[in-house]
Enzyme design. Structure first.
Site, mmCIF file in Angstrom:
data_model
loop_
_atom_site.group_PDB
_atom_site.id
_atom_site.type_symbol
_atom_site.label_atom_id
_atom_site.label_comp_id
_atom_site.label_asym_id
_atom_site.label_seq_id
_atom_site.Cartn_x
_atom_site.Cartn_y
_atom_site.Cartn_z
ATOM 1 N N ASP A 115 0.828 -1.198 0.000
ATOM 2 C CA ASP A 115 0.000 0.000 0.000
ATOM 3 C C ASP A 115 0.867 1.254 0.000
ATOM 4 O O ASP A 115 1.547 1.558 0.976
ATOM 5 C CB ASP A 115 -0.912 0.001 1.229
ATOM 6 C CG ASP A 115 -1.988 1.062 1.157
ATOM 7 O OD1 ASP A 115 -1.852 2.003 0.366
ATOM 8 O OD2 ASP A 115 -2.979 0.958 1.906
ATOM 9 N N ASP A 306 -1.595 5.448 -6.715
ATOM 10 C CA ASP A 306 -2.012 4.654 -5.559
ATOM 11 C C ASP A 306 -2.067 3.187 -5.953
ATOM 12 O O ASP A 306 -2.666 2.831 -6.970
ATOM 13 C CB ASP A 306 -3.385 5.122 -5.065
ATOM 14 C CG ASP A 306 -3.880 4.313 -3.881
ATOM 15 O OD1 ASP A 306 -3.123 4.181 -2.897
ATOM 16 O OD2 ASP A 306 -5.013 3.799 -3.935
#
Length: 427
Positions: A115, A306
């Site tokens: 992440d 992202d």
């Protein structure tokens, strides 16, 4: 103060599933400073659905998870307060891409979600409360490991226990330290969160490896080892039997790669902002109001890369401009249908134009595999992008992982730049 780390029964299952080899490629060991990256639906992943989903079901499921992810990102850019380590909202989401790591001595193999928009590492643990003690004892002999609780002045002499709430669940966690091994690199004294108690139905199914830029991130804790540099190559959704790679440190990073500057948002320094200046559909640069792409640290507006969002989201004026030109190029007379959050789908074969994201100093042209999703039978094709949800802080453009697949994305934080180059990521 010490606490004892143990793996929950789920993580013991994860370990044995990997050892037994759900797929021959699952047994390949990581080497050097490079970790294999698996899609969550890969045969190597215990998080894959227990029963096969239809194409429409899988798309709708991914869209639903994206909605929660975008709410989390919106809370970051809006400047709302979050817990000191990471967001409880984020650690209970299902991951898209996972990597193998090892915790403790002797090491225990875990799967962690990769992440780029979170900082800390989190690990679910099994826990019981110990009477008359301010910390949690985690037990499951013989798979136990003593961990040092990280002192925190704000907690006085006690161990810090963070209580997080999300939906029907509450989560309690301690901040602890131990050796974390990434590929063949041991990192002693790594600080991470140990999720020690959960209630409700949303318990975290996986750990989390934060690749952001905050003080508890992998980059900050391994600065001497990896020099705040990493890259990844994400395998395609269509290639679930293959793995990509997460390459840590400046060694063996691509030389022939174009860069765009990373932008600094002091209020949300963990997010990887870049300057998206225009979008081209086919050969035409579409007309987008400058404010829709402008970087604004105060409001959090701008564009980020992202790894956790699946489908790229653009603020509404930008998306509408891209969508309308895409429809015109495909054929204005063709019937357009919808599927969930996708509003540009076709039930006949189409020839789609390329879409190019034009950043400062770098253009990224996406082929059809990065912009279209097809039903299993090939009867439906959708543009795999959407407008930012109207019920969240819709000021953020998110370049998501489907659009990053089969590209090497290089985060060179010391030089404040992000690079992208085409690469076949399936191995």
């Amino acid at each position: 103060m010490k606490i004892t780390l143990s793996l929950s029964p789920l993580f013991l299952f994860l370990f044995f599933s990997l050892v037994q080899g759900l797929n021959p490629k699952c047994d390949i060991q990581d080497h050097g400073s490079t970790l294999q990256v698996f899609h969550v639906f890969s045969p190597c992943s215990p998080f894959r659905p227990s029963k096969p989903l239809s194409w429409a079901e899988s798309v709708l499921q991914l869209q639903a998870k994206d909605q929660a992810r975008l709410q989390f990102l919106a809370s970051l850019v809006a400047g709302r307060s979050i817990v000191p380590v990471a967001s409880g909202r984020q650690i209970i989401q299902s991951p898209t891409y996972i990597v193998r790591t090892k915790i403790g001595t002797p090491p225990q193999t875990l799967l962690l979600a990769m992440d780029t928009s979170n900082d800390a590492a989190w690990i679910p643990c099994t826990a019981v409360m110990v009477a008359h003690q301010p910390c949690l004892l985690l037990k499951n002999p013989p798979h136990s490991r003593m961990l040092a609780v990280v002192p925190n002045p704000s907690c006085g002499t006690s161990a810090c226990t963070f209580n997080l709430t999300y939906g029907s669940s509450t989560i309690a966690a301690n901040v602890v330290q131990d050796t974390v091994t990434l590929a063949t690199d041991p990192v002693p004294g790594y600080t991470f969160g140990c999720v020690s108690k959960t209630t409700g139905t949303s318990a975290p199914p996986q750990g989390l490896l934060g690749l952001g830029r905050g003080p508890l991130s992998l980059l900050s804790q391994t600065q001497n080892l990896y020099q705040s540099t990493f890259s990844y190559c994400l395998p395609s959704f269509k290639s679930l039997n293959f793995s990509g790679s997460l390459r840590l440190g400046p060694v063996a990073q691509p030389i022939r790669i174009k860069f765009t500057p990373l932008l600094k948002n002091p209020r949300r320094s963990s997010l990887y902002y870049v300057n998206l200046v225009a979008i081209r559909v086919g050969r035409r640069i579409v007309d987008i109001p400058p404010a829709a792409l402008a970087f604004n640290p105060t409001t959090g507006a701008g564009t980020i890369f992202d790894s956790g969002t699946v489908f790229t989201r653009l603020v509404e004026p930008a998306y509408v401009a891209v969508r309308d030109e895409f429809r015109r190029r495909v054929g204005a007379n063709l019937t357009v249908t919808s599927l969930g959050g996708f509003d540009t789908c076709y039930t006949v074969p189409i020839v789609a134009p390329t879409i190019t994201f034009m950043f400062s100093g770098m253009n990224v042209t996406l082929p059809q595999d990065n912009i279209l999703i097809h039903s299993t039978a090939g009867s439906t094709t959708c543009l795999a992008m959407a407008a930012a949800p109207v019920n969240v802080n819709s000021v953020l453009n998110v370049i998501a992982n489907m659009q990053q697949q089969n590209h090497r994305v290089l985060y060179d934080v010391p030089n404040s730049r992000l690079g992208v180059a085409r690469e076949l990521c399936t191995k």
